[in-house]
Structure formats: structure tokens, C-alpha cells
Write a protein that holds these residues in place. Structure first.
Motif, short mmCIF file in Angstrom:
data_model
loop_
_atom_site.label_atom_id
_atom_site.label_comp_id
_atom_site.label_asym_id
_atom_site.label_seq_id
_atom_site.Cartn_x
_atom_site.Cartn_y
_atom_site.Cartn_z
N LYS A 25 1.11 8.66 4.54
CA LYS A 25 1.36 9.58 3.43
C LYS A 25 2.77 10.18 3.54
N SER A 26 3.17 10.52 4.75
CA SER A 26 4.50 11.07 4.98
C SER A 26 5.57 10.03 4.65
N ASP A 27 5.33 8.79 5.03
CA ASP A 27 6.26 7.70 4.75
C ASP A 27 6.41 7.52 3.24
N MET A 28 5.30 7.60 2.52
CA MET A 28 5.32 7.47 1.08
C MET A 28 6.15 8.60 0.45
N ARG A 29 5.91 9.82 0.92
CA ARG A 29 6.66 10.97 0.37
C ARG A 29 8.15 10.85 0.65
N SER A 30 8.50 10.39 1.85
CA SER A 30 9.91 10.21 2.21
C SER A 30 10.55 9.18 1.29
N GLN A 31 9.82 8.12 1.00
CA GLN A 31 10.33 7.07 0.13
C GLN A 31 10.57 7.61 -1.28
N ILE A 32 9.66 8.46 -1.76
CA ILE A 32 9.81 9.07 -3.08
C ILE A 32 11.07 9.93 -3.12
N LYS A 33 11.28 10.70 -2.06
CA LYS A 33 12.47 11.56 -1.99
C LYS A 33 13.74 10.72 -1.95
N GLN A 34 13.67 9.54 -1.32
CA GLN A 34 14.82 8.64 -1.25
C GLN A 34 15.21 8.19 -2.66
N THR A 55 7.18 1.89 -4.96
CA THR A 55 6.01 1.47 -5.72
C THR A 55 5.00 0.78 -4.81
N GLN A 56 5.48 -0.03 -3.90
CA GLN A 56 4.60 -0.70 -2.94
C GLN A 56 3.92 0.30 -2.03
N LYS A 57 4.68 1.29 -1.56
CA LYS A 57 4.11 2.32 -0.67
C LYS A 57 3.04 3.13 -1.40
N ILE A 58 3.32 3.48 -2.65
CA ILE A 58 2.36 4.26 -3.44
C ILE A 58 1.09 3.44 -3.68
N ASP A 59 1.26 2.17 -4.03
CA ASP A 59 0.10 1.31 -4.25
C ASP A 59 -0.74 1.18 -2.99
N LYS A 60 -0.08 1.07 -1.85
CA LYS A 60 -0.79 0.96 -0.57
C LYS A 60 -1.57 2.24 -0.28
N ALA A 61 -0.96 3.38 -0.58
CA ALA A 61 -1.64 4.66 -0.35
C ALA A 61 -2.86 4.80 -1.26
N LYS A 64 -5.62 2.56 0.12
CA LYS A 64 -6.26 3.11 1.31
C LYS A 64 -7.04 4.39 1.02
N GLY A 65 -6.89 4.90 -0.20
CA GLY A 65 -7.61 6.11 -0.56
C GLY A 65 -6.92 7.39 -0.12
N LEU A 66 -5.64 7.30 0.20
CA LEU A 66 -4.89 8.48 0.63
C LEU A 66 -4.57 9.39 -0.55
N ILE A 67 -4.32 8.78 -1.70
CA ILE A 67 -4.10 9.55 -2.92
C ILE A 67 -4.94 8.94 -4.03
N HIS A 68 -5.19 9.71 -5.06
CA HIS A 68 -5.99 9.23 -6.19
C HIS A 68 -5.18 8.25 -7.03
N LYS A 69 -5.87 7.34 -7.68
CA LYS A 69 -5.23 6.30 -8.49
C LYS A 69 -4.35 6.91 -9.57
N ASN A 70 -4.84 7.93 -10.25
CA ASN A 70 -4.06 8.56 -11.32
C ASN A 70 -2.81 9.24 -10.77
N ASN A 71 -2.93 9.83 -9.60
CA ASN A 71 -1.79 10.46 -8.95
C ASN A 71 -0.72 9.41 -8.65
N GLY A 72 -1.14 8.27 -8.13
CA GLY A 72 -0.20 7.19 -7.83
C GLY A 72 0.49 6.68 -9.09
N ASN A 73 -0.30 6.49 -10.14
CA ASN A 73 0.27 6.01 -11.40
C ASN A 73 1.25 7.02 -11.99
#
Length: 88
Positions: A25-34, A55-61, A64-73
Motif C-alpha cells: 500500500k505504501s509503495d502504491m501511494r509513493s508511486q501516486i505521489k511520483q 496503474t499496475q500498482k493500483i490494480d494489484k492493490a 489483493k483487496g488492499l483498497i476497494h475497486k471504486n477507490n482504485g478506479n
């Protein structure tokens, strides 16, 4: 602390999984900030490349159920809109 052997194991497994989930989740957030940093700097090429990875990191999250589908979209749509705005 749990006394039963299976409960002890369950606590260990939960702790291990929690750290893995936090890391992903932290890796995903860092990527978003990048991506947001590249958008801020008006760097179109790097922003597009970073968006693909993000996009790949978000889809993976989501997978894995780390974030909700709508949140990722929502995150992907928001970032894509920002990056596309640079090209215009």
C-alpha cells in the motif's frame, strides 16, 4: 498473548501479512505521489511512464483487496485526467 498453538500461529501469520500489505500500500501511494510530482513539473514523458506503473500498482492493490475497486478506479481516473491535461 494467545495460549493455543493455532492461535499463536494465526497471530504470527496476521502480523506477517499486515506488514506485506502495508508495504504494498505504501509503495502504491509513493508511486501516486511520483506521478503527481511529474504533473507538477509539467514533465509529460516521465508522467506517462510513471502513470503506467502506477496503474499496475493500483490494480494489484485492488486485486489483493488492499483498497476497494471504486477507490482504485477513482485514483486511476484522477491521475489519468491530470496527465492528459499536460498534453493539451
Amino acid at each position: 498473548m494467545a495460549n493455543i498453538k493455532s492461535a499463536i500461529k494465526r497471530v504470527e501469520v496476521n502480523n506477517k501479512k499486515r506488514t506485506q500489505n502495508q508495504s504494498a500500500k505504501s509503495d502504491m501511494r509513493s508511486q501516486i505521489k511520483q506521478v503527481e510530482k511529474f504533473v507538477e513539473a509539467n514533465d509529460v514523458e516521465n508522467a506517462k511512464a510513471a502513470l503506467r506503473e502506477t496503474t499496475q500498482k493500483i490494480d494489484k492493490a485492488v486485486q489483493k483487496g488492499l483498497i476497494h475497486k471504486n477507490n482504485g478506479n477513482r485514483q486511476k481516473a484522477r491521475l489519468t485526467k491530470q496527465v492528459n491535461g499536460l498534453g493539451a
